[in-house]
Design an enzyme around this catalytic site. Structure first.
Site, PDB file in Angstrom:
ATOM      1  N   THR A   1       0.860  -1.172   0.000  1.00  0.00           N
ATOM      2  CA  THR A   1       0.000   0.000   0.000  1.00  0.00           C
ATOM      3  C   THR A   1       0.900   1.227   0.000  1.00  0.00           C
ATOM      4  O   THR A   1       1.974   1.209   0.575  1.00  0.00           O
ATOM      5  CB  THR A   1      -0.916   0.021   1.238  1.00  0.00           C
ATOM      6  OG1 THR A   1      -1.756  -1.139   1.216  1.00  0.00           O
ATOM      7  CG2 THR A   1      -1.791   1.256   1.268  1.00  0.00           C
TER       8      THR A   1
ATOM      9  N   ASN B   1      -3.000  -4.106  -3.688  1.00  0.00           N
ATOM     10  CA  ASN B   1      -3.351  -5.181  -2.768  1.00  0.00           C
ATOM     11  C   ASN B   1      -2.317  -6.304  -2.742  1.00  0.00           C
ATOM     12  O   ASN B   1      -1.765  -6.629  -1.704  1.00  0.00           O
ATOM     13  CB  ASN B   1      -4.734  -5.757  -3.062  1.00  0.00           C
ATOM     14  CG  ASN B   1      -5.823  -4.765  -2.735  1.00  0.00           C
ATOM     15  OD1 ASN B   1      -5.907  -4.292  -1.613  1.00  0.00           O
ATOM     16  ND2 ASN B   1      -6.630  -4.428  -3.714  1.00  0.00           N
TER      17      ASN B   1
END
Length: 426
Positions: free
Chosen positions: A404, A424
């Protein structure tokens, strides 16, 4: 020193000695100084995962761009330099303050239209392979932001990222650690991150990314963001995804829409905090809700004892919110709800996992931000004890965060953005 129930106990703050308290569990030698430095900025500030991309955003502001121009350019750049964490195949959620108004843009990925609750036959199916890929919202979000707020030429915002893509990037620690054996099966990843003998390239090595990625940036720069979803580029993407077993079609791309959401507002003393209503926004609000009852001021860190106690309270508040961080790793809501049914999660972990991005229940958020609930959790924090058992904070399981990226920008006129983007899982 651990007591019988597994908690770590320290003495009251007033009795702390001037030197460090050493126990069997403390490091034998002190930690080195933090590499973080306090800086003062005269005009603006851009914070990204790399100096390279921070400079890209800073240059945009110096050249007359606004906070959204800088955000788009910085994010395109980070999608190349931090390709293991974010990029045009992912999504983001952005908190915006512009022209004295607040906005939240949710441009996170969505499941394909043909997705079903039984499509994943094994646990690895939702993490590896074509079936695990969601419909990306990243580029659509950039384009919507630009149409609403952009000021500089669109091409100029992509040019720095395109140049970096063509010149190559340096492998960072997180990028190196993100690579796994199955990545060798992908031709583009193999050509970029593995050497001729099949070994993984190391941190610090310079590598060239797939030329197709650089070409994609050039097409987006020339044709605009909609080409990714409705144009010839969408047809190329559909074909590439089909080749690796994805169920995403051009119809999925064409039907993708970003969501403009009403920003959450929360009073903290004489100030008001504005949060994203989905993703981690309510969680941040919950942590602040706990802490506001301590009425923290400069006196809270005046002495060594005050500093230690304040840090302890902050850490404990984070533990209730984040001790077991549930990251959305391309996981279906049905799986998430199954986990919630199986485990009796307590306190904030229950609320974190129930904050499904698209439709977080407003009664739940209201409870998380209510002073009564903040007081209820704050009362559980012991100023002289912490716990090693995650169940004390409501934790029973963990999903590893595989990537992230966060960017914060403050423009000269006071406009600001805070954005979290992710692919992700690489």
């Amino acid at each position: 020193m651990a007591d019988h129930d597994g908690a770590y106990v320290h003495r009251p703050a007033e009795t702390f000695p001037t030197g460090p308290v050493i126990s069997a569990d403390d490091p034998k030698s002190p930690f080195p100084p933090s590499e973080s430095m306090l800086h003062r900025y005269n005009r603006h500030a851009v914070v990204a995962d790399s100096k390279q991309c921070s400079k890209v955003g800073s240059d945009i502001l110096s050249n007359g761009g606004n906070v959204i121009d800088a955000a788009i350019a910085t994010m395109f750049c980070s999608g190349i330099v931090s390709v293991d964490s974010m990029g045009i195949g992912g999504g983001f959620i952005m908190n915006i303050y512009k022209d004295n108004k607040f906005y939240t843009l949710n441009s996170k990925e969505l499941a394909p239209l043909s997705a079903t609750k039984n499509m994943f036959k094994t646990p690895s199916d939702y993490d590896i392979g074509g079936m695990s890929i969601a419909v990306p919202g990243e580029v659509k979000g950039y384009w919507e932001l630009y149409k609403k707020f952009g000021s500089l030429p669109w091409k100029s915002l992509i040019e720095p990222a395109k140049n970096i893509c063509e010149e190559g990037i340096t492998i960072k620690d997180h990028m190196y650690n993100s690579l796994e054996s199955h990545h060798y099966d992908d031709q583009h990843l193999r050509n970029t991150f593995f050497n001729i003998s099949g070994g993984q390239r190391f941190t610090g090595e310079r590598v060239k990314l797939a030329p197709e990625l650089c070409k994609t940036l050039r097409i987006i720069a020339s044709n605009g963001g909609d080409d990714f979803y409705n144009g010839h580029l969408a047809e190329l993407i559909e074909a590439d995804l089909r080749d690796i077993g994805s169920i995403i079609t051009k119809k999925d791309l064409q039907s993708y829409k970003v969501r403009w959401e009403e920003t959450l507002s929360m009073p903290i003393g004489s100030n008001t905090v504005h949060l994203t209503p989905s993703a981690g926004g309510p969680l941040v609000g919950f942590i602040l809700n706990i802490l506001r009852g301590y009425n923290l001021t400069t006196k809270s860190i005046q002495s060594e004892g005050d500093l230690i106690r304040t840090h302890h309270r902050i850490i404990e508040s984070y533990k209730y919110g984040f001790f077991v961080m549930i990251v959305y790793v391309v996981i279906l809501k049905q799986i998430l709800k199954l986990i919630l049914t199986h485990f009796r999660l307590i306190d904030i972990l229950r609320y974190r996992t129930q904050l499904e991005d698209s439709d977080a229940p407003s009664p739940l958020i209201r409870k998380m931000l209510s002073p009564v609930f903040g007081h209820e959790i704050r009362a559980k924090i012991n100023d002289f004890k912490t716990y090693t058992d995650p169940k004390h904070y409501g934790g029973n399981f963990i999903i590893i965060d595989e990537g992230t990226s966060h960017i914060s920008i403050l423009a000269p006129n006071g406009d600001a953005i805070s954005v979290t983007a992710s692919i992700n899982s690489l």
